[in-house]
Design an enzyme around this catalytic site. Structure first.
Site, PDB file in Angstrom:
ATOM      1  CB  THR A 187      -1.069  -0.118   1.496  1.00 24.00           C
ATOM      2  OG1 THR A 187       0.093   0.098   2.291  1.00 24.00           O
ATOM      3  CG2 THR A 187      -1.766  -1.320   1.271  1.00 24.00           C
ATOM      4  CB  VAL A 246       8.159  -0.469   8.708  1.00 23.45           C
ATOM      5  CG1 VAL A 246       8.044   1.092   8.840  1.00 23.45           C
ATOM      6  CG2 VAL A 246       7.649  -1.118   9.940  1.00 23.45           C
ATOM      7  CE  LYS A 247       5.873   0.981  -0.701  1.00 24.84           C
ATOM      8  NZ  LYS A 247       4.573   1.154  -1.188  1.00 24.84           N
ATOM      9  CB  ILE A 248      11.206   3.432   5.378  1.00 23.68           C
ATOM     10  CG1 ILE A 248      10.644   3.094   6.585  1.00 23.68           C
ATOM     11  CG2 ILE A 248      12.222   4.421   5.498  1.00 23.68           C
ATOM     12  CD1 ILE A 248      11.693   2.564   7.595  1.00 23.68           C
TER      13      ILE A 248
END
Ligand code: G3P
Length: 216
Positions: A27, A86-88
């Site tokens: 997402t 965790v998208k960073i």
């Protein structure tokens, strides 16, 4: 190659999951906004709902861009479900945050990657996934698939474990080219996954078999 679906739409995730070929979900803030998800609690609840449908990793993006806030936000996201990644974003503080999470065995996805240098940094920091945006490079007259090939070569040279998660996939040929060029994952809209099913000779052949079956 793994298939992830690139959406926050629960119906699309459900449909891809039912197809039996889904390995995960990605997402981003744009996709969440498109589904009308607003506010802290609604965002967290939506990620939980996605995790309840998908049996694979689910990338949830931090909204902040400074190190301390990304750590705080990413830690909260990672506690939602064991399969949250965790998208960073690929920025200086983002690389530091990826290192922080990788040292704590929290999975990360380094997003907004447009060069092999950025992908090298993400791998050095210990990212679980790196997300090169194929379609957006194509949009600016640069071959996105060349980047997939370059990253594959670099990661193979040094046995980096970071998985190449090809993103900004727009159509079935992108998926096929990702598979040919050694992407570990392609994250795609449902339409691109379903488009892989289609071939006019399959339709024609099936119509013939159905007609002939009536003569049996
Ligand atoms: O995974 C990133 C993706 O959502 C971006 O896709 O089509 O907006 O470039 P697009």
């Amino acid at each position: 190659m793994k298939f992830f679906i690139d959406t926050a739409n629960l119906h699309h995730i459900q449909e891809a999951q039912h197809l039996g070929v889904l390995d995960g979900v990605t997402t981003n803030p744009s996709l969440m906004a498109k589904e009308g998800i607003k506010g802290h609690d609604a965002i967290l609840n939506h990620y939980k709902a996605i995790c309840n449908i998908s049996t694979g990793d689910v990338s949830a993006e931090v909204l902040s861009t400074d190190y301390e806030s990304m750590i705080q936000e990413g830690t909260e996201l990672s506690k939602l479900h064991p399969r949250i990644v965790v998208k960073i974003p690929m920025i200086q503080d983002g690389i530091r945050a990826i290192r922080y999470f990788s040292e704590r065995q929290i999975k990360t996805n380094c997003t907004l990657v447009f060069s092999s240098g950025q992908a090298l940094l993400a791998a050095k920091a210990g990212a679980t996934y790196v997300s090169p945006f194929v379609g957006r490079l194509d949009d600016v007259s640069t071959n996105g698939m060349d980047l997939i090939r370059d990253i594959r070569l670099i990661y193979n040279n040094f046995h980096f474990k970071t998985q190449i998660l090809a993103a900004s996939i727009r159509h079935p040929m992108h998926i096929i080219d990702c598979a040919k060029n050694g992407a570990d994952v392609a994250t795609c809209p449902l339409s691109a996954i379903l488009a892989l099913l289609n071939h006019p000779l399959t339709d024609k052949g099936l119509a013939q078999f159905i007609a002939d079956a009536k003569k049996m």
